[in-house]
Design an enzyme around this catalytic site. Structure first.
Site, mmCIF file in Angstrom:
data_model
loop_
_atom_site.group_PDB
_atom_site.id
_atom_site.type_symbol
_atom_site.label_atom_id
_atom_site.label_comp_id
_atom_site.label_asym_id
_atom_site.label_seq_id
_atom_site.Cartn_x
_atom_site.Cartn_y
_atom_site.Cartn_z
ATOM 1 N N SER A 61 10.293 11.724 2.367
ATOM 2 C CA SER A 61 10.518 13.171 2.396
ATOM 3 C C SER A 61 11.454 13.594 3.533
ATOM 4 O O SER A 61 11.628 12.881 4.528
ATOM 5 C CB SER A 61 9.184 13.898 2.532
ATOM 6 O OG SER A 61 8.320 13.510 1.492
HETATM 7 N N1 SAM Z 1 4.937 10.549 2.392
HETATM 8 C C1 SAM Z 1 5.931 9.641 1.876
HETATM 9 C C2 SAM Z 1 6.840 9.078 2.931
HETATM 10 O O1 SAM Z 1 6.698 9.447 4.103
HETATM 11 O O2 SAM Z 1 7.650 8.226 2.583
HETATM 12 C C3 SAM Z 1 6.734 10.276 0.787
HETATM 13 C C4 SAM Z 1 5.997 10.314 -0.465
HETATM 14 S S1 SAM Z 1 6.934 10.507 -1.932
HETATM 15 C C5 SAM Z 1 7.668 12.083 -1.742
HETATM 16 C C6 SAM Z 1 5.565 10.800 -3.038
HETATM 17 C C7 SAM Z 1 4.744 9.578 -3.314
HETATM 18 O O3 SAM Z 1 3.604 9.963 -4.071
HETATM 19 C C8 SAM Z 1 5.467 8.527 -4.143
HETATM 20 O O4 SAM Z 1 5.472 7.309 -3.458
HETATM 21 C C9 SAM Z 1 4.652 8.448 -5.429
HETATM 22 O O5 SAM Z 1 4.619 7.162 -6.006
HETATM 23 C C10 SAM Z 1 3.294 8.897 -4.932
HETATM 24 N N2 SAM Z 1 2.375 9.389 -5.973
HETATM 25 C C11 SAM Z 1 2.633 10.170 -7.040
HETATM 26 N N3 SAM Z 1 1.501 10.387 -7.736
HETATM 27 C C12 SAM Z 1 0.500 9.717 -7.080
HETATM 28 C C13 SAM Z 1 -0.898 9.561 -7.287
HETATM 29 N N4 SAM Z 1 -1.555 10.123 -8.301
HETATM 30 N N5 SAM Z 1 -1.602 8.812 -6.411
HETATM 31 C C14 SAM Z 1 -0.990 8.223 -5.357
HETATM 32 N N6 SAM Z 1 0.328 8.333 -5.111
HETATM 33 C C15 SAM Z 1 1.068 9.087 -5.954
#
Ligand code: SAM
Length: 219
Positions: A61
């Protein structure tokens, strides 16, 4: 050879100018090297204030969004925190500097594996447990949580996460359409129920799962 230290200082000054005031959050941002969490071919953008692609079609992000969400958690250092969406592990590393205990759930095993590897090279202040699964269901085994941070956009607030929030606890979550911008919401569990305030617009990848979007919503 890049001067990451100078770039990090410039980013911190920018974040302060954009309203990041929590000194603990700023200190954590200074401590965690973002360059360890971005793809090798994007190293020159490690301290640009923008989201960057990581593997599995996901993103690390934007720093201002990470700082805004972390500040909204209002952490004192003792809290048990559940993060949904480990992604690169950068936000997890920040939480490990700021909270008492961190649980983080990622749906892609490969991202969780990479995040674990990165975190193993950093001195985390607090214990971190990385889990693979559907974070829309939370992690009831370790509930309740003082703070829950969701780093992907949900169609609506998952009831499982509200159920797992401790009294007085805070949930920070982007809510809204998977195709456009979303609303960044802060939910507090009060004696009467839940109160919600908005921190404004944001853009996140979809939260996919039983209490999120269906799989087909992903690009
Ligand atoms: N916080 C992260 C970082 O610092 O890199 C960025 C996260 S990215 C914007 C969103 C993440 O949420 C992705 O890796 C995606 O695979 C995960 N995601 C989406 N749906 C999810 C779920 N139901 N459970 C766990 N992870 C999920």
């Amino acid at each position: 050879m890049q001067n990451f230290s100078q770039q990090r200082s410039s980013l911190l000054a920018w974040l302060q100018s954009q309203g990041i005031r929590d000194q603990r959050v700023l200190f954590a941002l200074e401590q965690v090297p973002r360059e360890l969490f971005v793809e090798q071919d994007l190293l020159s953008l490690a301290y640009a204030d923008r989201a960057l692609p990581i593997s599995q079609g996901q993103t690390i992000s934007q720093p201002l969004m990470v700082a805004t969400m972390t500040q909204a958690l209002n952490l004192s250092g003792r809290e048990r925190v559940l993060e949904i969406g480990t992604g690169s592990g950068y936000q997890t590393a920040l939480l490990a500097q700021l909270a008492g205990k961190v649980y983080s759930i990622e749906r892609y095993p490969e991202l969780a594996r990479q995040a674990k590897e990165r975190l193993s090279h950093l001195p985390c202040k607090s214990p971190v447990t990385l889990l693979v699964g559907d974070g829309t269901l939370g992690w009831p085994e370790a509930a309740p949580y003082d703070r829950i941070l969701v780093t992907a956009a949900a169609p609506a607030i998952p009831s499982a996460l509200l159920d797992q929030l401790a009294p007085g606890g805070l949930l920070v979550i982007p809510v809204g359409s998977e195709q456009a911008r979303q609303d960044l919401q802060v939910v507090q569990r009060t004696a009467e129920g839940f109160s919600t305030r908005s921190l404004g617009y944001c853009v996140f990848v979809p939260l996919i799962g039983a209490q999120g979007w269906k799989e087909s919503c992903e690009p």
